[in-house]
Design an enzyme around this catalytic site. Structure first.
Site, PDB file in Angstrom:
ATOM      1  N   LYS A   1      -1.072   3.099   7.139  1.00 46.20           N
ATOM      2  CA  LYS A   1      -1.815   1.846   7.085  1.00 46.20           C
ATOM      3  C   LYS A   1      -0.857   0.665   7.183  1.00 46.20           C
ATOM      4  O   LYS A   1      -1.078  -0.287   7.931  1.00 46.20           O
ATOM      5  CB  LYS A   1      -2.570   1.802   5.747  1.00 46.20           C
ATOM      6  CG  LYS A   1      -3.817   0.991   5.749  1.00 46.20           C
ATOM      7  CD  LYS A   1      -4.556   1.111   4.423  1.00 46.20           C
ATOM      8  CE  LYS A   1      -5.796   1.944   4.535  1.00 46.20           C
ATOM      9  NZ  LYS A   1      -6.694   1.888   3.383  1.00 46.20           N
TER      10      LYS A   1
ATOM     11  N   ARG B   1     -18.491   5.786   3.440  1.00 45.01           N
ATOM     12  CA  ARG B   1     -18.493   6.321   2.067  1.00 45.01           C
ATOM     13  C   ARG B   1     -19.901   6.260   1.466  1.00 45.01           C
ATOM     14  O   ARG B   1     -20.534   5.219   1.452  1.00 45.01           O
ATOM     15  CB  ARG B   1     -17.510   5.535   1.193  1.00 45.01           C
ATOM     16  CG  ARG B   1     -16.055   5.838   1.531  1.00 45.01           C
ATOM     17  CD  ARG B   1     -15.100   5.030   0.681  1.00 45.01           C
ATOM     18  NE  ARG B   1     -15.040   3.641   1.061  1.00 45.01           N
ATOM     19  CZ  ARG B   1     -14.234   2.733   0.483  1.00 45.01           C
ATOM     20  NH1 ARG B   1     -13.442   3.110  -0.508  1.00 45.01           N
ATOM     21  NH2 ARG B   1     -14.236   1.483   0.890  1.00 45.01           N
TER      22      ARG B   1
ATOM     23  N   LEU C   1     -34.598  -7.342  -0.841  1.00 45.51           N
ATOM     24  CA  LEU C   1     -35.879  -6.645  -0.962  1.00 45.51           C
ATOM     25  C   LEU C   1     -36.226  -6.031   0.395  1.00 45.51           C
ATOM     26  O   LEU C   1     -37.361  -6.092   0.841  1.00 45.51           O
ATOM     27  CB  LEU C   1     -36.977  -7.603  -1.426  1.00 45.51           C
ATOM     28  CG  LEU C   1     -36.887  -8.049  -2.892  1.00 45.51           C
ATOM     29  CD1 LEU C   1     -37.986  -9.057  -3.213  1.00 45.51           C
ATOM     30  CD2 LEU C   1     -36.975  -6.853  -3.847  1.00 45.51           C
TER      31      LEU C   1
ATOM     32  N   CYS D   1     -19.762   1.224  -3.259  1.00 48.27           N
ATOM     33  CA  CYS D   1     -19.867   0.589  -4.584  1.00 48.27           C
ATOM     34  C   CYS D   1     -21.107   0.987  -5.380  1.00 48.27           C
ATOM     35  O   CYS D   1     -20.983   1.461  -6.515  1.00 48.27           O
ATOM     36  CB  CYS D   1     -19.824  -0.928  -4.425  1.00 48.27           C
ATOM     37  SG  CYS D   1     -18.219  -1.518  -3.871  1.00 48.27           S
TER      38      CYS D   1
ATOM     39  N   GLY E   1     -35.456   0.627   2.864  1.00 51.04           N
ATOM     40  CA  GLY E   1     -34.564   1.386   3.731  1.00 51.04           C
ATOM     41  C   GLY E   1     -34.551   2.850   3.364  1.00 51.04           C
ATOM     42  O   GLY E   1     -35.404   3.312   2.594  1.00 51.04           O
TER      43      GLY E   1
ATOM     44  N   ASP F   1       0.852  -1.196   0.000  1.00 49.13           N
ATOM     45  CA  ASP F   1       0.000   0.000   0.000  1.00 49.13           C
ATOM     46  C   ASP F   1       0.886   1.244   0.000  1.00 49.13           C
ATOM     47  O   ASP F   1       1.996   1.228   0.550  1.00 49.13           O
ATOM     48  CB  ASP F   1      -0.937   0.010   1.217  1.00 49.13           C
ATOM     49  CG  ASP F   1      -2.225   0.770   0.935  1.00 49.13           C
ATOM     50  OD1 ASP F   1      -3.291   0.139   0.826  1.00 49.13           O
ATOM     51  OD2 ASP F   1      -2.156   2.023   0.791  1.00 49.13           O
TER      52      ASP F   1
ATOM     53  N   THR G   1     -13.080  -2.798  -9.435  1.00 51.62           N
ATOM     54  CA  THR G   1     -14.225  -2.735 -10.353  1.00 51.62           C
ATOM     55  C   THR G   1     -13.914  -1.723 -11.448  1.00 51.62           C
ATOM     56  O   THR G   1     -13.717  -0.537 -11.167  1.00 51.62           O
ATOM     57  CB  THR G   1     -15.488  -2.314  -9.570  1.00 51.62           C
ATOM     58  OG1 THR G   1     -15.676  -3.242  -8.510  1.00 51.62           O
ATOM     59  CG2 THR G   1     -16.704  -2.299 -10.475  1.00 51.62           C
TER      60      THR G   1
HETATM   61  P1  NAD Z   1     -10.207   1.104  -0.322  1.00 50.08           P
HETATM   62  O1  NAD Z   1     -10.268   2.573  -0.536  1.00 50.08           O
HETATM   63  O2  NAD Z   1     -10.731   0.532   0.942  1.00 50.08           O
HETATM   64  O3  NAD Z   1      -8.702   0.598  -0.482  1.00 50.08           O
HETATM   65  C1  NAD Z   1      -7.878   0.933  -1.541  1.00 50.08           C
HETATM   66  C2  NAD Z   1      -6.435   0.939  -1.065  1.00 50.08           C
HETATM   67  O4  NAD Z   1      -5.569   1.109  -2.190  1.00 50.08           O
HETATM   68  C3  NAD Z   1      -6.104   2.079  -0.108  1.00 50.08           C
HETATM   69  O5  NAD Z   1      -5.523   1.547   1.068  1.00 50.08           O
HETATM   70  C4  NAD Z   1      -5.092   2.935  -0.883  1.00 50.08           C
HETATM   71  O6  NAD Z   1      -4.122   3.548  -0.047  1.00 50.08           O
HETATM   72  C5  NAD Z   1      -4.463   1.892  -1.785  1.00 50.08           C
HETATM   73  N1  NAD Z   1      -3.788   2.411  -2.978  1.00 50.08           N
HETATM   74  C6  NAD Z   1      -4.179   3.375  -3.841  1.00 50.08           C
HETATM   75  N2  NAD Z   1      -3.280   3.488  -4.842  1.00 50.08           N
HETATM   76  C7  NAD Z   1      -2.297   2.589  -4.620  1.00 50.08           C
HETATM   77  C8  NAD Z   1      -1.089   2.236  -5.294  1.00 50.08           C
HETATM   78  N3  NAD Z   1      -0.719   2.832  -6.432  1.00 50.08           N
HETATM   79  N4  NAD Z   1      -0.329   1.259  -4.758  1.00 50.08           N
HETATM   80  C9  NAD Z   1      -0.678   0.632  -3.610  1.00 50.08           C
HETATM   81  N5  NAD Z   1      -1.806   0.932  -2.931  1.00 50.08           N
HETATM   82  C10 NAD Z   1      -2.606   1.895  -3.436  1.00 50.08           C
HETATM   83  O7  NAD Z   1     -10.963   0.471  -1.586  1.00 50.08           O
HETATM   84  P2  NAD Z   1     -11.870  -0.854  -1.614  1.00 50.08           P
HETATM   85  O8  NAD Z   1     -13.185  -0.573  -1.003  1.00 50.08           O
HETATM   86  O9  NAD Z   1     -11.061  -2.005  -1.125  1.00 50.08           O
HETATM   87  O10 NAD Z   1     -12.119  -0.999  -3.185  1.00 50.08           O
HETATM   88  C11 NAD Z   1     -11.090  -1.375  -4.077  1.00 50.08           C
HETATM   89  C12 NAD Z   1     -11.717  -1.761  -5.397  1.00 50.08           C
HETATM   90  O11 NAD Z   1     -12.544  -2.921  -5.205  1.00 50.08           O
HETATM   91  C13 NAD Z   1     -12.623  -0.703  -6.012  1.00 50.08           C
HETATM   92  O12 NAD Z   1     -12.522  -0.766  -7.407  1.00 50.08           O
HETATM   93  C14 NAD Z   1     -14.000  -1.141  -5.581  1.00 50.08           C
HETATM   94  O13 NAD Z   1     -15.008  -0.699  -6.468  1.00 50.08           O
HETATM   95  C15 NAD Z   1     -13.876  -2.640  -5.644  1.00 50.08           C
HETATM   96  N6  NAD Z   1     -14.796  -3.375  -4.772  1.00 50.08           N
HETATM   97  C16 NAD Z   1     -15.052  -2.924  -3.519  1.00 50.08           C
HETATM   98  C17 NAD Z   1     -15.892  -3.632  -2.695  1.00 50.08           C
HETATM   99  C18 NAD Z   1     -16.208  -3.140  -1.306  1.00 50.08           C
HETATM  100  O14 NAD Z   1     -17.173  -3.633  -0.713  1.00 50.08           O
HETATM  101  N7  NAD Z   1     -15.459  -2.208  -0.744  1.00 50.08           N
HETATM  102  C19 NAD Z   1     -16.472  -4.825  -3.136  1.00 50.08           C
HETATM  103  C20 NAD Z   1     -16.163  -5.283  -4.413  1.00 50.08           C
HETATM  104  C21 NAD Z   1     -15.324  -4.538  -5.229  1.00 50.08           C
END
Ligand code: NAD
Length: 430
Positions: free
Chosen positions: A37, A325, A247, A257, A250, A32, A123
């Site tokens: 973190k 978020r 269903l 997302c 809310g 990261d 995503t």
């Molecule tokens: P998040 O914001 O919780 O985590 C992303 C992490 O990536 C952060 O810790 C950030 O510091 C790090 N980061 C950013 N740029 C970086 C780089 N160049 N090198 C290393 N680390 C880097 O995001 P998330 O909620 O885990 O979502 C990540 C992806 O997964 C998104 O595309 C999201 O749409 C998808 N997704 C999320 C969920 C969910 O429930 N949160 C579910 C399915 C898919």
């Protein structure tokens, strides 16, 4: 078979994936750019609340199969798989912002081992596998799309017991190798082309958001005709073609997302020449739902929000996560503030005065639900935290100046609320 894996991004998806892949026996390094973190993770402190994740991380670290670093360039050199789990937030025009993915691919590309596979778990819109490949500038590295379907709050269980694993690639060998990583899971593994894999993820989230907007719209009809949405859902859910899942009416859907993914899907369709009017309607109904909740609170306050004190129980976008978020609670709180109300809120995951949490200026966060209700004209339940069921409503009634309870989650028992001398208004409840 154990593989050497790097997971880039240790957020909700990345940290869960890293720990779960280590649990499956792989050797995993989590990377990261957020040094705080990573230092926390190295000390064994998790940056997020996710059921069972701390145990899984500790298990991986203790077994020597999981470590964390900020030095991605050094960490990827011997890795067979590089999972990209970085953010893809909504860009200015509604499309997904791919800059984090591009930055990660550009930075790490020159340092990847020959024949390694970059697995895109973020995503991303159709065509992103090609975008990643272009940034990597490596003919000897393959790109695979492997969208993630986990839900916050049950991320570990979802990752280890998925309904399906979807893998999209034009490189059959890379797709098969990626599928092998999941072979010990009891789940269907679907291999397809990258565009289909990327579309499956957006279409799935768009469909789930559609179900939620649909039932919220039905709840509005229920209120108008004197039906009870709980019975309507039960009656619908017995139909095996419909089912009861997703269903639950809310205060509107939100989270990290659905809002961005529905907008991105509308945009993907528009760019390809299709006007996705249905999905635009789904988004529109959701926006109206926030207003419907605000209107209920306004009525509870006697017709105006100007100068009214509103207590909000719950700030996260749903229970069992600390993620704020695009939370409906935050959206409603912002609309209340804009209408001149004072807002006092309680959430079990938000400490009073915690600046790191994205709570709007003007919302006063307090340390318990009763304190939040003190001097409130209206109490609004915005997140379905279980603990709210057990608060002593007689004490709440005494603490409030008004008597209106707006239950945005249909969490409380209306009879008990009324027995405490309060009025009750839920979503679609007669
Ligand atoms: P998040 O914001 O919780 O985590 C992303 C992490 O990536 C952060 O810790 C950030 O510091 C790090 N980061 C950013 N740029 C970086 C780089 N160049 N090198 C290393 N680390 C880097 O995001 P998330 O909620 O885990 O979502 C990540 C992806 O997964 C998104 O595309 C999201 O749409 C998808 N997704 C999320 C969920 C969910 O429930 N949160 C579910 C399915 C898919």
């Amino acid at each position: 078979m154990s593989s050497r894996i790097a997971v880039v991004g240790t957020g909700y998806v990345g940290l869960t994936s890293a720990a779960a892949l280590a649990h499956l026996g792989h050797d995993v390094v989590g990377i990261d750019i957020d040094a705080n973190k990573v230092e926390g993770l190295q000390r064994g402190e998790l940056p997020i609340l996710e059921h069972g994740l701390d145990e899984l991380v500790a298990e991986g670290v203790d077994a020597g199969r999981l470590r964390f670093t900020t030095d991605g360039v050094a960490a990827v050199v011997d890795r067979q798989f590089i999972f990209l789990c970085v953010p893809t937030p909504q860009g200015a025009d509604g499309a997904a912002d791919l800059s984090y993915i591009q930055e990660a691919a550009r930075t790490l590309g020159p340092h990847l081992a020959s024949d390694s596979v970059v697995v895109n778990k973020s995503t991303v819109p159709v065509g992103s596998a090609r975008v990643v490949a272009a940034e990597l500038r490596r003919d000897d590295v393959s790109v695979v799309s492997n969208p993630e379907f986990l839900r916050e709050g049950s991320a570990v269980a979802d990752f280890l017991n998925p309904d399906r694993v979807v893998i999209g690639s034009d490189d059959r060998a890379a797709a098969m190798a990626t599928a092998e990583l999941y072979s010990s899971l009891n789940a269907p593994i679907m291999i397809t082309d990258p565009a289909s894999a990327e579309t499956i993820k957006y279409a799935s989230n768009a469909f789930l958001a559609t179900k939620l907007s649909f039932i919220n719209a039905v709840a509005a009809v229920c209120e108008a005709v004197g039906a009870d949405v709980a019975d309507v859902v039960t009656g619908m859910g017995y139909d095996t073609r419909i089912g009861p899942e997703f269903l639950r009416p809310g205060p509107g859907w939100g989270g990290s997302c659905f809002p961005k993914d529905t907008q991105a899907m509308v945009r993907i369709a528009a760019d390809a020449g299709y006007d996705f009017g249905l999905l635009k309607g789904v988004v529109e109904v959701n926006d109206q739902q926030f207003d419907r909740v605000v209107d209920k609170i306004r009525r509870g306050a006697g017709g105006t929000l100007e100068g009214a004190t509103v207590a909000i129980w719950g700030l996260t976008f749903k229970a069992r996560t600390d993620d704020l978020r695009d939370s409906p609670a935050i959206e409603v709180a912002s609309r209340l503030l804009a209408a001149g109300a004072s807002v006092t809120a309680y959430d079990p995951t938000v400490e009073p005065g915690d600046e790191s949490k994205a709570v709007p200026d003007g919302v006063r966060v307090v340390g318990d639900p009763l304190q939040a209700s003190t001097d409130a004209a209206v109490l609004a339940v915005m997140t379905e935290w279980d603990q709210f069921r057990w608060v002593d409503l007689h004490r709440v009634a005494k603490a409030m100046t008004g008597d209106a309870v707006i239950d945005g989650r249909n969490l409380l028992n209306p009879t008990e609320v009324r027995a405490a001398g309060l009025s009750y208004d839920g979503i679609g409840r007669s």
